[in-house]
Design a protein around this motif. Sequence first.
Motif, PDB file in Angstrom:
ATOM      1  N   TRP A  67      42.068 -22.935 -65.057  1.00 35.75           N
ATOM      2  CA  TRP A  67      42.004 -24.296 -64.537  1.00 35.75           C
ATOM      3  C   TRP A  67      40.586 -24.804 -64.341  1.00 35.75           C
ATOM      4  N   ALA A  68      39.582 -24.045 -64.774  1.00 41.26           N
ATOM      5  CA  ALA A  68      38.214 -24.561 -64.741  1.00 41.26           C
ATOM      6  C   ALA A  68      38.116 -25.699 -65.750  1.00 41.26           C
ATOM      7  N   ASP A  69      37.329 -26.721 -65.421  1.00 45.68           N
ATOM      8  CA  ASP A  69      37.294 -27.925 -66.257  1.00 45.68           C
ATOM      9  C   ASP A  69      35.883 -28.501 -66.286  1.00 45.68           C
ATOM     10  N   GLY A  70      34.954 -27.730 -66.868  1.00 52.88           N
ATOM     11  CA  GLY A  70      33.577 -28.194 -66.951  1.00 52.88           C
ATOM     12  C   GLY A  70      32.990 -28.398 -65.563  1.00 52.88           C
ATOM     13  N   ALA A  71      32.451 -29.589 -65.327  1.00 56.09           N
ATOM     14  CA  ALA A  71      31.853 -29.907 -64.028  1.00 56.09           C
ATOM     15  C   ALA A  71      32.848 -30.576 -63.091  1.00 56.09           C
ATOM     16  N   SER A  72      34.097 -30.677 -63.494  1.00 55.11           N
ATOM     17  CA  SER A  72      35.111 -31.360 -62.686  1.00 55.11           C
ATOM     18  C   SER A  72      35.899 -30.359 -61.845  1.00 55.11           C
ATOM     19  N   GLY A  73      36.555 -30.877 -60.815  1.00 53.65           N
ATOM     20  CA  GLY A  73      37.394 -30.058 -59.947  1.00 53.65           C
ATOM     21  C   GLY A  73      36.634 -29.566 -58.726  1.00 53.65           C
ATOM     22  N   HIS A  74      37.296 -29.589 -57.579  1.00 45.60           N
ATOM     23  CA  HIS A  74      36.629 -29.245 -56.329  1.00 45.60           C
ATOM     24  C   HIS A  74      37.578 -28.584 -55.339  1.00 45.60           C
ATOM     25  N   TRP A  85      31.133 -31.404 -40.664  1.00 47.23           N
ATOM     26  CA  TRP A  85      30.546 -30.973 -41.930  1.00 47.23           C
ATOM     27  C   TRP A  85      31.632 -30.306 -42.778  1.00 47.23           C
ATOM     28  N   PHE A  86      31.401 -30.246 -44.075  1.00 42.76           N
ATOM     29  CA  PHE A  86      32.320 -29.472 -44.909  1.00 42.76           C
ATOM     30  C   PHE A  86      31.574 -28.849 -46.084  1.00 42.76           C
ATOM     31  N   TRP A  87      32.127 -27.741 -46.552  1.00 43.15           N
ATOM     32  CA  TRP A  87      31.586 -26.995 -47.694  1.00 43.15           C
ATOM     33  C   TRP A  87      32.265 -27.488 -48.970  1.00 43.15           C
ATOM     34  N   ILE A  88      31.501 -27.508 -50.056  1.00 41.68           N
ATOM     35  CA  ILE A  88      32.035 -27.937 -51.343  1.00 41.68           C
ATOM     36  C   ILE A  88      31.297 -27.179 -52.443  1.00 41.68           C
ATOM     37  N   ASN A  89      31.855 -27.130 -53.635  1.00 40.97           N
ATOM     38  CA  ASN A  89      31.236 -26.371 -54.709  1.00 40.97           C
ATOM     39  C   ASN A  89      30.045 -27.108 -55.316  1.00 40.97           C
ATOM     40  N   PRO A  90      29.058 -26.360 -55.796  1.00 39.23           N
ATOM     41  CA  PRO A  90      27.893 -26.968 -56.439  1.00 39.23           C
ATOM     42  C   PRO A  90      28.269 -27.606 -57.773  1.00 39.23           C
ATOM     43  N   TYR A  91      27.582 -28.675 -58.099  1.00 40.31           N
ATOM     44  CA  TYR A  91      27.873 -29.418 -59.330  1.00 40.31           C
ATOM     45  C   TYR A  91      27.568 -28.569 -60.560  1.00 40.31           C
ATOM     46  N   ALA A  92      28.505 -28.572 -61.511  1.00 41.05           N
ATOM     47  CA  ALA A  92      28.345 -27.961 -62.840  1.00 41.05           C
ATOM     48  C   ALA A  92      28.160 -26.448 -62.804  1.00 41.05           C
ATOM     49  N   MET A  93      28.669 -25.776 -61.800  1.00 43.18           N
ATOM     50  CA  MET A  93      28.722 -24.318 -61.810  1.00 43.18           C
ATOM     51  C   MET A  93      30.143 -23.895 -62.133  1.00 43.18           C
ATOM     52  N   CYS A 142      42.147 -28.854 -52.244  1.00 40.78           N
ATOM     53  CA  CYS A 142      41.903 -28.452 -53.638  1.00 40.78           C
ATOM     54  C   CYS A 142      42.273 -29.605 -54.558  1.00 40.78           C
ATOM     55  N   HIS A 143      41.376 -29.942 -55.464  1.00 37.52           N
ATOM     56  CA  HIS A 143      41.682 -30.961 -56.470  1.00 37.52           C
ATOM     57  C   HIS A 143      41.206 -30.463 -57.820  1.00 37.52           C
ATOM     58  N   MET A 144      42.137 -30.291 -58.758  1.00 37.41           N
ATOM     59  CA  MET A 144      41.837 -29.796 -60.101  1.00 37.41           C
ATOM     60  C   MET A 144      42.545 -30.654 -61.139  1.00 37.41           C
ATOM     61  N   HIS A 145      42.058 -30.538 -62.370  1.00 39.97           N
ATOM     62  CA  HIS A 145      42.705 -31.192 -63.504  1.00 39.97           C
ATOM     63  C   HIS A 145      43.404 -30.114 -64.330  1.00 39.97           C
ATOM     64  N   SER A 146      44.313 -29.407 -63.703  1.00 41.10           N
ATOM     65  CA  SER A 146      45.019 -28.309 -64.364  1.00 41.10           C
ATOM     66  C   SER A 146      45.965 -28.861 -65.426  1.00 41.10           C
ATOM     67  N   PRO A 147      46.248 -28.081 -66.472  1.00 42.40           N
ATOM     68  CA  PRO A 147      46.977 -28.617 -67.640  1.00 42.40           C
ATOM     69  C   PRO A 147      48.345 -29.212 -67.332  1.00 42.40           C
ATOM     70  N   ALA A 148      49.216 -28.458 -66.662  1.00 45.80           N
ATOM     71  CA  ALA A 148      50.565 -28.968 -66.400  1.00 45.80           C
ATOM     72  C   ALA A 148      50.531 -30.112 -65.397  1.00 45.80           C
ATOM     73  N   GLY A 149      49.670 -30.001 -64.385  1.00 46.07           N
ATOM     74  CA  GLY A 149      49.566 -31.071 -63.403  1.00 46.07           C
ATOM     75  C   GLY A 149      49.087 -32.361 -64.024  1.00 46.07           C
ATOM     76  N   ARG A 150      48.105 -32.278 -64.892  1.00 47.42           N
ATOM     77  CA  ARG A 150      47.589 -33.486 -65.536  1.00 47.42           C
ATOM     78  C   ARG A 150      48.625 -34.063 -66.496  1.00 47.42           C
ATOM     79  N   ALA A 151      49.326 -33.186 -67.211  1.00 44.66           N
ATOM     80  CA  ALA A 151      50.348 -33.664 -68.145  1.00 44.66           C
ATOM     81  C   ALA A 151      51.479 -34.370 -67.405  1.00 44.66           C
ATOM     82  N   TRP A 152      52.003 -33.734 -66.329  1.00 44.11           N
ATOM     83  CA  TRP A 152      53.118 -34.336 -65.613  1.00 44.11           C
ATOM     84  C   TRP A 152      52.688 -35.600 -64.876  1.00 44.11           C
TER      85      TRP A 152
END
Length: 279
Positions: A67-74, A85-93, A142-152
């Motif tokens: 479900w990794a999608d380049g620089a997208s998804g958090h 405050w909140f923790w989040i992933n670094p851009y493009a890792m 969690c927010h991702m562009h996973s294949p089945a989720g994006r398709a549905w």
Amino acid sequence: MSSTTIASTASPAQVQLRSAEDGVLNWNVRKTEGLHQVPTFTDKEAERNWAKQHMAAAFRTFARLGWADGASGHISLRDPINPEWFWINPYAMHFGLIKASDLVLVDHSGKPVQPTSHKVNAAGFIIHSSIHRARPDINAACHMHSPAGRAWSSFGKGIEMLNQVYEGFGGIVLAEEEGSRLADALGKDCLNLILQNHGLLTCGSTVDEAAAYFIALERACANQIMAESAAANGVPKKFVGEEEAEYTFKCTGTPACAYMQFQPEFDLTVALSDGKVLD
């Protein structure tokens, strides 16, 4: 001529269960509190470190599941020490490389709270900041562009027996109003959203809970697509009854149960990384 027998749960057999105290059953249908427990902390620094390790492991788990999608998804995590405050992933890792020490701590204006060489994706920040501000009960999202989720999501429909669909997706979330609308769509108690033409969003009181819900929702989308394909070819669908669904939810729909559901993935991810994900 061969025949097929279809098992039915309409008249379940009467089974005498041994008590949880003198048996090896993983749970007693009448009592699950002792099995499903989320760790608690008196030391907030220790809790922060533990939560960040589980957050990093969630990223690597999602990468392993494809479900990794380049620089997208958090994934975001409300800080245990300062809830503003909140923790989040670094851009493009890449998700599969993230360690606990790579995570970025920001405030609600997007300013880093600790020194960091990383950047944070603006669209992802707006989505997650809006959710954390609107829902104090949500500690992780969690927010991702996973294949089945994006398709549905392209159908603009919920999974059957689920009903929260966000229909107003306006493209990349660079307007604060869009983030606010997503938070409004969650309402006061919903934890999962299908974002039309976009992907999935799940939340929880822990990263583990939010990650478990994401895995479950992505797989539900995949199952829905397969079921719709079969139905289009004339195979009628059978639906779970409301009473059965409600009973199942009462037994398994707790934050602690969702937390436990993610632990096998956490353990495998730590093992596959030789513990580096925890650094």
